[in-house]
Design an enzyme around this catalytic site. Structure first.
Site: not given
Length: 138
Positions: A21, A69, A75, A82, A95, A106
């Site tokens: 990350y 993010n 996922h 919504d 991402h 993912r």
């Protein structure tokens, strides 16, 4: 123009968790976004590990563009999807990693379907690319 940057579950641990990350923490990522946007837009940052808080923040609708993010919520969170569907602002999902090159669970995003586009795999620069898109919408 006002841009809202929403970060979801575990994004507050960026820079501390797995190196995939990146090494920038969330404060550093936010500072990079703010510097990139400069005086072209007002930027607000929101992070929560709680799905309902993310939904509540999106539902306020007091922004012109949204960068999201949602982390793992991307996922499977139909609640966030919504909220995005009812949001009239331009929306970009980001991402840090290339989710298409990750574990099979993912590789799909229920929230991406409600956004104008998705940017993934460019580390913190994914946010900058999303900001550039939103700035071009104004």
């Amino acid at each position: 123009m006002k841009i809202l940057v929403v970060n979801g579950v575990n994004i507050n641990m960026t820079g501390l968790r797995e190196s995939i990350y990146g090494d920038k923490n969330l404060d550093e990522i936010n500072a990079a976004i703010k510097e990139y946007v400069g005086d072209k837009a007002q930027v607000e940052f929101f992070q929560s590990n709680i799905e309902g808080e993310i939904v509540d923040r999106i539902q306020r609708g007091d922004f012109d563009g949204l960068i999201i993010n949602a982390g793992a919520y991307s996922h499977y969170s139909y609640a966030i999807a919504d909220a995005l569907a009812y949001c009239g602002a331009a929306k970009v999902e980001v991402h840090l990693t290339n989710i298409l090159a990750r574990e099979s669970f993912r590789r799909t995003s229920v929230t991406a379907e409600k956004c104008n586009g998705v940017i993934c795999g460019f580390g913190y620069k994914s946010y900058l690319l999303a900001a550039e898109y939103l700035l071009c919408q104004n």
